[in-house]
Motif scaffolding. Structure first.
Motif, PDB file in Angstrom:
ATOM      1  N   ARG A 161       0.980  -1.084  -0.268  1.00 37.86           N
ATOM      2  CA  ARG A 161       0.051  -0.087   0.055  1.00 37.86           C
ATOM      3  C   ARG A 161       0.830   1.260  -0.057  1.00 37.86           C
ATOM      4  O   ARG A 161       0.469   2.384  -0.477  1.00 37.86           O
ATOM      5  CB  ARG A 161      -0.855   0.052   1.123  1.00 37.86           C
ATOM      6  CG  ARG A 161      -2.026  -1.103   1.005  1.00 37.86           C
ATOM      7  CD  ARG A 161      -2.863  -0.707   1.989  1.00 37.86           C
ATOM      8  NE  ARG A 161      -2.790  -0.536   3.675  1.00 37.86           N
ATOM      9  CZ  ARG A 161      -3.283  -0.521   4.572  1.00 37.86           C
ATOM     10  NH1 ARG A 161      -4.492  -0.755   4.326  1.00 37.86           N
ATOM     11  NH2 ARG A 161      -2.895  -0.401   5.906  1.00 37.86           N
ATOM     12  N   TRP A 162       2.043   1.184   0.441  1.00 40.93           N
ATOM     13  CA  TRP A 162       3.047   2.380   0.616  1.00 40.93           C
ATOM     14  C   TRP A 162       3.208   3.125  -0.842  1.00 40.93           C
ATOM     15  O   TRP A 162       3.004   4.314  -0.673  1.00 40.93           O
ATOM     16  CB  TRP A 162       4.249   2.226   1.552  1.00 40.93           C
ATOM     17  CG  TRP A 162       4.081   1.778   2.660  1.00 40.93           C
ATOM     18  CD1 TRP A 162       2.794   1.498   3.484  1.00 40.93           C
ATOM     19  CD2 TRP A 162       5.022   1.378   3.829  1.00 40.93           C
ATOM     20  NE1 TRP A 162       3.122   1.159   4.811  1.00 40.93           N
ATOM     21  CE2 TRP A 162       4.516   1.045   4.945  1.00 40.93           C
ATOM     22  CE3 TRP A 162       6.548   1.389   3.464  1.00 40.93           C
ATOM     23  CZ2 TRP A 162       5.222   0.728   5.986  1.00 40.93           C
ATOM     24  CZ3 TRP A 162       7.084   1.102   4.792  1.00 40.93           C
ATOM     25  CH2 TRP A 162       6.565   0.722   5.984  1.00 40.93           C
ATOM     26  N   ARG A 163       3.708   1.976  -1.739  1.00 41.58           N
ATOM     27  CA  ARG A 163       4.044   3.000  -2.952  1.00 41.58           C
ATOM     28  C   ARG A 163       3.282   2.520  -4.014  1.00 41.58           C
ATOM     29  O   ARG A 163       2.840   3.079  -5.000  1.00 41.58           O
ATOM     30  CB  ARG A 163       5.411   2.345  -3.225  1.00 41.58           C
ATOM     31  CG  ARG A 163       6.252   3.087  -2.580  1.00 41.58           C
ATOM     32  CD  ARG A 163       8.040   2.620  -3.074  1.00 41.58           C
ATOM     33  NE  ARG A 163       8.828   3.094  -2.305  1.00 41.58           N
ATOM     34  CZ  ARG A 163       9.701   4.006  -2.139  1.00 41.58           C
ATOM     35  NH1 ARG A 163       9.313   5.174  -2.977  1.00 41.58           N
ATOM     36  NH2 ARG A 163      10.613   3.989  -1.382  1.00 41.58           N
ATOM     37  N   LEU A 164       2.519   1.106  -4.103  1.00 40.08           N
ATOM     38  CA  LEU A 164       2.071   0.466  -5.120  1.00 40.08           C
ATOM     39  C   LEU A 164       0.408   0.530  -5.348  1.00 40.08           C
ATOM     40  O   LEU A 164       0.026   1.002  -6.271  1.00 40.08           O
ATOM     41  CB  LEU A 164       2.620  -0.913  -5.338  1.00 40.08           C
ATOM     42  CG  LEU A 164       4.000  -1.212  -5.317  1.00 40.08           C
ATOM     43  CD1 LEU A 164       4.248  -2.611  -5.183  1.00 40.08           C
ATOM     44  CD2 LEU A 164       4.530  -0.499  -6.560  1.00 40.08           C
ATOM     45  N   VAL A 165      -0.047   0.253  -4.235  1.00 36.61           N
ATOM     46  CA  VAL A 165      -1.675   0.257  -4.118  1.00 36.61           C
ATOM     47  C   VAL A 165      -2.105   1.026  -2.691  1.00 36.61           C
ATOM     48  O   VAL A 165      -2.635   0.224  -1.957  1.00 36.61           O
ATOM     49  CB  VAL A 165      -2.396  -1.017  -4.383  1.00 36.61           C
ATOM     50  CG1 VAL A 165      -3.511  -1.242  -4.700  1.00 36.61           C
ATOM     51  CG2 VAL A 165      -1.311  -2.190  -5.219  1.00 36.61           C
ATOM     52  N   PRO A 166      -2.169   2.371  -2.984  1.00 32.86           N
ATOM     53  CA  PRO A 166      -2.472   3.160  -1.617  1.00 32.86           C
ATOM     54  C   PRO A 166      -3.741   2.725  -1.279  1.00 32.86           C
ATOM     55  O   PRO A 166      -4.292   3.050  -0.149  1.00 32.86           O
ATOM     56  CB  PRO A 166      -2.182   4.607  -2.193  1.00 32.86           C
ATOM     57  CG  PRO A 166      -1.147   4.415  -3.103  1.00 32.86           C
ATOM     58  CD  PRO A 166      -1.406   3.108  -3.819  1.00 32.86           C
ATOM     59  N   LEU A 215     -12.884  -8.823  -4.123  1.00 37.28           N
ATOM     60  CA  LEU A 215     -13.221  -8.023  -3.167  1.00 37.28           C
ATOM     61  C   LEU A 215     -12.666  -6.663  -2.877  1.00 37.28           C
ATOM     62  O   LEU A 215     -13.334  -5.838  -2.191  1.00 37.28           O
ATOM     63  CB  LEU A 215     -12.453  -8.499  -1.838  1.00 37.28           C
ATOM     64  CG  LEU A 215     -12.621 -10.285  -1.613  1.00 37.28           C
ATOM     65  CD1 LEU A 215     -11.658 -10.735  -0.348  1.00 37.28           C
ATOM     66  CD2 LEU A 215     -14.187 -10.242  -1.094  1.00 37.28           C
ATOM     67  N   GLN A 216     -12.029  -6.188  -3.902  1.00 39.75           N
ATOM     68  CA  GLN A 216     -11.459  -4.861  -4.063  1.00 39.75           C
ATOM     69  C   GLN A 216     -12.482  -3.969  -4.840  1.00 39.75           C
ATOM     70  O   GLN A 216     -12.611  -2.683  -4.807  1.00 39.75           O
ATOM     71  CB  GLN A 216     -10.149  -4.692  -4.316  1.00 39.75           C
ATOM     72  CG  GLN A 216      -9.121  -5.362  -4.028  1.00 39.75           C
ATOM     73  CD  GLN A 216      -9.005  -4.796  -2.281  1.00 39.75           C
ATOM     74  OE1 GLN A 216      -8.728  -3.574  -2.113  1.00 39.75           O
ATOM     75  NE2 GLN A 216      -9.126  -5.467  -1.366  1.00 39.75           N
ATOM     76  N   HIS A 217     -13.332  -4.649  -5.293  1.00 43.68           N
ATOM     77  CA  HIS A 217     -14.454  -3.778  -6.343  1.00 43.68           C
ATOM     78  C   HIS A 217     -15.453  -3.390  -5.193  1.00 43.68           C
ATOM     79  O   HIS A 217     -15.947  -4.021  -4.499  1.00 43.68           O
ATOM     80  CB  HIS A 217     -15.008  -4.891  -7.598  1.00 43.68           C
ATOM     81  CG  HIS A 217     -15.522  -4.134  -8.526  1.00 43.68           C
ATOM     82  ND1 HIS A 217     -17.008  -3.539  -8.273  1.00 43.68           N
ATOM     83  CD2 HIS A 217     -15.308  -3.760  -9.910  1.00 43.68           C
ATOM     84  CE1 HIS A 217     -17.287  -3.012  -9.511  1.00 43.68           C
ATOM     85  NE2 HIS A 217     -16.542  -3.151 -10.328  1.00 43.68           N
ATOM     86  N   SER A 218     -16.135  -2.174  -5.538  1.00 45.32           N
ATOM     87  CA  SER A 218     -17.200  -1.648  -4.713  1.00 45.32           C
ATOM     88  C   SER A 218     -18.457  -2.479  -4.726  1.00 45.32           C
ATOM     89  O   SER A 218     -19.325  -2.675  -3.704  1.00 45.32           O
ATOM     90  CB  SER A 218     -17.660  -0.250  -5.072  1.00 45.32           C
ATOM     91  OG  SER A 218     -17.760  -0.241  -6.422  1.00 45.32           O
ATOM     92  N   GLU A 219     -18.477  -3.238  -5.773  1.00 43.29           N
ATOM     93  CA  GLU A 219     -19.738  -4.203  -6.002  1.00 43.29           C
ATOM     94  C   GLU A 219     -19.535  -5.639  -5.477  1.00 43.29           C
ATOM     95  O   GLU A 219     -20.410  -6.473  -5.756  1.00 43.29           O
ATOM     96  CB  GLU A 219     -20.523  -4.123  -7.221  1.00 43.29           C
ATOM     97  CG  GLU A 219     -21.048  -2.890  -7.610  1.00 43.29           C
ATOM     98  CD  GLU A 219     -21.476  -2.442  -8.934  1.00 43.29           C
ATOM     99  OE1 GLU A 219     -22.048  -3.375  -9.317  1.00 43.29           O
ATOM    100  OE2 GLU A 219     -21.663  -1.352  -9.483  1.00 43.29           O
ATOM    101  N   GLY A 220     -18.321  -5.862  -5.253  1.00 43.50           N
ATOM    102  CA  GLY A 220     -17.993  -7.071  -4.973  1.00 43.50           C
ATOM    103  C   GLY A 220     -18.406  -8.561  -5.900  1.00 43.50           C
ATOM    104  O   GLY A 220     -18.013  -8.100  -7.204  1.00 43.50           O
ATOM    105  N   GLY A 221     -18.928  -9.192  -5.663  1.00 42.89           N
ATOM    106  CA  GLY A 221     -19.109 -10.339  -6.445  1.00 42.89           C
ATOM    107  C   GLY A 221     -20.223  -9.964  -7.725  1.00 42.89           C
ATOM    108  O   GLY A 221     -20.678 -10.666  -8.629  1.00 42.89           O
ATOM    109  N   SER A 279      -8.262  -1.381  -7.927  1.00 48.19           N
ATOM    110  CA  SER A 279      -7.161  -0.921  -7.666  1.00 48.19           C
ATOM    111  C   SER A 279      -5.931  -1.969  -8.170  1.00 48.19           C
ATOM    112  O   SER A 279      -4.861  -1.770  -8.535  1.00 48.19           O
ATOM    113  CB  SER A 279      -6.515  -0.547  -6.262  1.00 48.19           C
ATOM    114  OG  SER A 279      -7.116  -1.622  -5.504  1.00 48.19           O
ATOM    115  N   LEU A 280      -6.426  -3.148  -8.264  1.00 48.54           N
ATOM    116  CA  LEU A 280      -5.642  -4.346  -8.699  1.00 48.54           C
ATOM    117  C   LEU A 280      -5.836  -4.788  -9.952  1.00 48.54           C
ATOM    118  O   LEU A 280      -5.233  -5.649 -10.460  1.00 48.54           O
ATOM    119  CB  LEU A 280      -5.743  -5.709  -7.693  1.00 48.54           C
ATOM    120  CG  LEU A 280      -5.351  -5.436  -6.161  1.00 48.54           C
ATOM    121  CD1 LEU A 280      -5.827  -6.682  -5.426  1.00 48.54           C
ATOM    122  CD2 LEU A 280      -4.069  -5.079  -6.248  1.00 48.54           C
TER     123      LEU A 280
END
Length: 718
Positions: A344-349, A610-616, A633-634
């Motif tokens: 999260r620090w540099r790549l995927v905040p 899981l990173q998507h706002s709507e999930g599945g 973000s991924l």
């Protein structure tokens, strides 16, 4: 004992005042909080941070004068322990050991000293004397080894010629009467209450045989109107009988600059408030007189000192090693999370790790796919992993299944599910792993009608239903197509996210099942029918292999609730896929690297979902989206990943749910919800015709055959 700037001791008449320096006392809680701040808040930020410490004036004789920083040091506005004096500091936390070593310590000290000198000149320090008690803390946290490097500094301004002692320090009870000492205690307590402080670092004193008054430094002009004698008090953490503590230094510089021209001498009371055998006593406080050198108002900032010496008495930093005193399990947990937080620090905040770590994963199958999926889940910090498998470890397993060893094969072999749990716990004790040695009833594998057999099958179904209800993501990682049917039905009914991985020889499919909505929430629109080209998938592919992608059922922008499941691509119901098959057809014969690739992609797909706002329910990404702005973000959130190892190529097809699907179609789910195990037992004990008749596939086959006959007759007539 530190004097600094020419303040050397001499004979009694020419004695120069010396000050006891602070010793840093940084508790383990401080380092724990620094670790959390570094990982979660500071990350790569090296800008100065405000922190808070405190010191205490009631220590028994022999203890060093300590500046204490504990877990609450990062709460600048937080409470201070009772009877302790707060001190505000500046934290400089570096990202590397080289940066820690190369930091300009002299520059930091001079910067802090200049700010203090400016506050003295402007009068700000008179209104707020706590400015005179600031400190600096330079740190580097090696979070892989839990080695913490630090250097503490309490900046102090120096008189070039030193401070001459006029009257040697004496115990307070040799100068004050018992009545005056009692009055001092009460007056100081009243001042603390008035100022809303646990302790007041500096104060003014006027006393006579009959009365004693105290006031804050800011009241100097109105407090000392006619008195020729000036007495100042300092909350003194020093325990030495002949020397004051470090906090007095900057106060004397303030007095000299502001009022030195009118003062011949200053009486100093080092207030020490000790509790002995349950009784409060200030008798060990000391009092003495000094002659202050004059500081002209146009003078430059005095020289400064303050960096703490290391344990060897040399100017240098200190290091504390907490790896040996910390719980190894806690160390493991922190280290496991470290790699994720570094991402999260540099790549995927914007990475939401909590969603991943808190996800409860059920792995149906603890073989080659199950082992690789479990290891990748642990890499993502997933703590709850449950295995279901009824097989035992054989001699061929350990080389392909990384959770098992040769010893696990001896004596008939250990249970895969239980051995996998043991190995995960050895790898990382912080994992919450469970194993269930149980079978999953399957279509085409009849259940005997004896009461005991039916009862066991029903218990297996109930256990599987319970496990699916208790978990968030269900991984289908079994060897056969039919073993995936029951968990697909249950998960669709309970609206659980399913991630499916299946292998061929050099091909694989990783897919998420469409996540069903409540019937009232379903949008309208026709569901797709699979290509008839896939109708032979169940009979032409080896056990566990992926069914071919449908030809005419590929679409774009399909919302998650309308995506197909593993069985939506077929027009043949699942049956016994291993009957009348040779050994190579019964086993999943794959290139050795294929399971690792597919297992890793299955977990990465889950994390992206899981990173998507709507999930599945997220719209499926396709191969055409690879050049577009990713939805998470991924990156992409595909429906399927179909890999071809011989070509080293992946494609991302997406297909609609099939309204005649033998697993997730409305009619199958309605029968399951209404009739439960009685419906399931019919599926288990009947041929594939039962499901095909139920879903309308039989009629579809008949219509297709009729169309083919009609086409053939047309050709013949020509």
């Amino acid at each position: 004992m530190a004097s600094g700037c020419g303040e050397a001791g001499s004979a009694a008449a020419d004695a120069k005042l010396q000050f006891a320096p602070f010793c840093s006392a940084l508790e383990a809680g401080f380092w724990h909080q620094l670790t959390q701040k570094k990982l979660n808040d500071y990350r790569l930020d090296e800008s100065p941070k405000c922190i808070k410490g405190y010191y205490y004036n009631g220590d028994p004789v022999g203890l060093p004068m300590r500046m204490t920083l504990e877990f609450s040091a990062f709460e600048a506005d937080g409470p201070t322990p009772a009877h302790c004096c707060p001190a505000v500091g500046t934290l400089y936390n570096t990202n590397t050991l080289d940066a820690f070593k190369s930091t300009d310590k002299k520059g930091l000290l001079e910067k802090e000293a200049k700010e203090m000198w400016d506050a003295i000149q402007s009068g700000t320090a008179v209104k707020d004397p706590s400015i005179l008690c600031k400190f600096i803390l330079l740190t580097f946290a090696d979070l892989k080894k839990y080695h913490f490097y630090y250097w503490f500094c309490f900046p102090a301004l120096c008189f070039s010629e030193g401070i001459k002692i006029i009257q040697q320090p004496s115990p307070l009870d040799q100068v004050f009467s018992a009545k005056q000492i009692t009055a001092l205690q009460g007056a100081y307590d009243g001042l603390c209450t008035k100022m809303g402080a646990t302790a007041v670092p500096y104060f003014l004193i006027k006393y006579s045989d009959d009365a004693l008054l105290v006031a804050p430094i800011g009241d100097w002009e109105i407090f000392f109107t006619q008195s020729k004698k000036v007495t100042v008090g300092v909350y003194d953490p020093c325990t030495l009988s002949q020397h004051p503590g470090w906090p007095l230094r900057n106060l004397l510089v303030l007095l000299s600059y502001r009022w030195g021209a009118t003062l011949e001498t200053v009486e100093v009371l080092c207030f020490r408030d000790r509790t002995l055998q349950g009784s409060r006593s200030v008798h060990h406080s000391i009092i003495f007189q000094v002659k202050l050198p004059e500081l002209p108002h146009n003078s430059a900032c005095p020289k400064s000192v303050g960096w703490e010496k290391n344990p060897k008495g040399a100017m240098g930093p200190r290091m504390v090693n907490l790896s040996e005193c910390m719980d190894p399990k806690r160390l493991a947990e922190s280290s496991v999370d470290l790699n994720l937080k570094l991402m999260r620090w540099r790549l995927v905040p914007s990475l939401d790790l909590d969603k991943v770590v808190s996800t409860k994963c059920l792995l149906l199958g603890a073989g080659t796919l199950g082992c690789n999926v479990a290891r990748t889940l642990m890499g993502w910090g997933v703590r709850r992993i449950t295995f279901v498998d009824n097989a035992k470890i054989s001699y061929s397993n350990p080389v392909r299944q990384p959770l098992y060893e040769f010893e696990d094969c001896l004596g008939g072999g250990k249970s895969k599910a239980m051995a996998a749990v043991d190995r995960l716990t050895k790898i990382f004790p912080g994992v919450n792993a469970e194993g269930y040695n149980m079978s999953i009833p399957m279509p085409g594998h009849p259940v005997n009608f004896s009461e005991a057999t039916l009862s066991q099958a029903q218990r297996d179904v109930e256990q599987l239903e319970k496990l699916i209800s208790e978990h968030d993501v269900i991984f289908l990682l079994m060897d056969t197509r039919e073993s995936r049917w029951l968990p697909t039905v249950i998960a669709a009914s309970k609206r659980k996210l399913v991630v499916n991985a299946a292998l061929g020889f050099d091909t694989f499919v990783v897919m998420r099942h469409g996540l069903k909505k409540l019937r009232a929430d379903q949008d309208t629109g026709e569901e797709s029918s699979p290509s008839c080209a896939s109708s032979s998938s169940s009979s032409s592919t080896p056990a566990g292999s992926a069914p071919p992608a449908p030809g005419s059922s590929l679409f774009s922008n399909i919302p998650g609730h309308r995506l197909g499941c593993y069985f939506c691509n077929d027009v043949v119901a699942p049956g016994d896929s291993t009957r009348d098959r040779t050994l190579d057809q019964q086993c999943t014969v794959s290139r050795p690297g294929l399971a690792m690739i597919a297992g890793a992609l299955a977990v990465e797909m889950m994390v992206s979902i899981l990173q998507h706002s709507e999930g599945g329910y997220a719209v499926a990404s396709s191969s055409d989206d690879r050049m577009n702005e990713p939805p998470t973000s991924l990156g992409l959130v595909p429906h399927q990943i179909r890999g071809f190892l011989s070509r080293f190529d992946n494609v991302l097809p997406a297909s609609l749910a099939f309204d005649k699907c033998t697993a997730c179609s409305p009619i199958v789910l309605d029968n399951y919800k209404r009739d439960g195990f009685s419906f399931l037992s019919k599926v288990f004990n009947s041929s594939h015709a039962f499901l095909e008749d139920l879903t309308g596939l039989t009629l579809l086959h008949q219509e297709t055959q009729a169309a083919e006959i009609w086409d053939m007759s047309d050709d013949e007539s020509i």
